[in-house]
Design a protein around this motif. Structure first.
Motif, PDB file in Angstrom:
ATOM      1  N   TYR A  20      73.471  40.780  57.979  1.00  0.00           N
ATOM      2  CA  TYR A  20      74.369  41.756  57.346  1.00  0.00           C
ATOM      3  C   TYR A  20      75.120  42.566  58.396  1.00  0.00           C
ATOM      4  CZ  TYR A  20      71.729  40.824  53.041  1.00  0.00           C
ATOM      5  OH  TYR A  20      71.132  40.222  51.955  1.00  0.00           O
ATOM      6  N   TRP A  74      79.186  42.683  58.925  1.00  0.00           N
ATOM      7  CA  TRP A  74      79.927  43.944  58.918  1.00  0.00           C
ATOM      8  C   TRP A  74      80.674  44.134  60.237  1.00  0.00           C
ATOM      9  CZ3 TRP A  74      81.399  47.061  55.196  1.00  0.00           C
ATOM     10  CH2 TRP A  74      80.691  47.085  53.991  1.00  0.00           C
ATOM     11  N   PRO A  80      82.985  49.859  61.238  1.00  0.00           N
ATOM     12  CA  PRO A  80      82.016  49.537  60.175  1.00  0.00           C
ATOM     13  C   PRO A  80      80.696  48.989  60.710  1.00  0.00           C
ATOM     14  CG  PRO A  80      84.192  48.777  59.547  1.00  0.00           C
ATOM     15  CD  PRO A  80      84.289  49.214  60.989  1.00  0.00           C
ATOM     16  N   GLY A  81      80.777  48.247  61.802  1.00  0.00           N
ATOM     17  CA  GLY A  81      79.565  47.708  62.403  1.00  0.00           C
ATOM     18  C   GLY A  81      78.653  48.811  62.912  1.00  0.00           C
ATOM     19  N   LYS A 105      77.069  50.658  59.862  1.00  0.00           N
ATOM     20  CA  LYS A 105      75.999  49.881  59.246  1.00  0.00           C
ATOM     21  C   LYS A 105      74.775  49.774  60.163  1.00  0.00           C
ATOM     22  CE  LYS A 105      77.581  49.159  55.235  1.00  0.00           C
ATOM     23  NZ  LYS A 105      76.866  49.711  54.057  1.00  0.00           N
TER      24      LYS A 105
END
Length: 235
Positions: free
Chosen positions: A131, A135, A142-143, A146
């Motif tokens: 996941y 991302w 966003p990485g 997350k």
């Protein structure tokens, strides 16, 4: 509400009471997450001549063989990461959780994941990494977000290896709601220590900074867990 100074003071205390075990487990954890990777550089002019000579000798068969060897090495590395290093990472976090609660936590805690629902830990950590990778493919920011959302997954599995993958990942995300910026600021508070590790060529990092940070991270997980209220959703 927890404060960075409180977490770091408790982390330092937990490190000092079991110093050498914390150092050994930190080294193991560093290997698991790729913290020991390093590279080297040679003279550019010499490299240019050498590379030209090698390129002249390369044939399609040799190129195919090199690509094949690299591909096999990559596959083996991925498999080891999934079935070995991820499980050891959970065991290392188990050690740091136990170390904050007892006087003399044992290094053998790092094998916890191999003795307690190994397959479920493998699956959960793999999905977490997958996941996070997906991302990260979208964009850099966003990485990072997350990564903080899934930060607690290894700790949750270290405390309850029977928790399903979906439960662990969802719970980590929920617990980090409203805490991601706090955790980010907490991480930034160690920048000075990281600089010290760089200046000392990693010596201070191995024997002080990184074990100290890992012990403090266990304090952060515990503080977030104790303040988490499932009935309140903070964003």
């Amino acid at each position: 509400m927890w404060t960075n100074s409180q977490l770091k003071a408790n982390g330092l205390m937990n490190f000092k009471k079991n110093r050498w075990a914390c150092i050994v487990v930190t080294i193991i954890l560093g290997i698991c997450v790729g913290g020991t990777a390093s590279g080297s550089a040679n003279s550019a002019s010499n490299n240019e001549e050498t590379m030209q000579e090698l390129m002249d000798k390369l044939t399609p068969e040799i190129i195919a063989a090199i690509v094949g060897v690299i591909g096999i090495a990559v596959i083996i590395g991925i498999i080891l990461d999934i079935i070995l290093f991820n499980v050891l990472e959970v065991g290392c976090q188990r050690f740091f959780i136990v170390n904050r609660a007892v006087e003399n936590a044992q290094i053998s805690e790092v094998t916890f994941g191999f003795k307690n629902n190994w397959m479920n830990i493998v699956k959960t950590m793999f999905l977490k990494d997958l996941y996070l990778f997906l991302w990260s493919m979208l964009c850099f920011i966003p990485g990072i977000i997350k990564a903080y959302s899934y930060r607690l997954v290894p700790y949750l599995m270290a405390e309850d290896p029977n928790m399903s993958s979906n439960e662990a990942i969802t719970l980590s995300r929920q617990m980090m709601n409203g805490q991601k910026m706090n955790a980010f600021v907490y991480d930034l508070s160690f920048i000075g220590w990281y600089l010290l590790a760089i200046i000392t060529c990693g010596i201070a990092g191995v024997f002080y900074v990184f074990p100290y940070k890992n012990c403090s991270d266990a304090e952060l997980y515990t503080a977030i867990k104790e303040t988490y209220n499932p009935n309140v959703q903070n964003y």
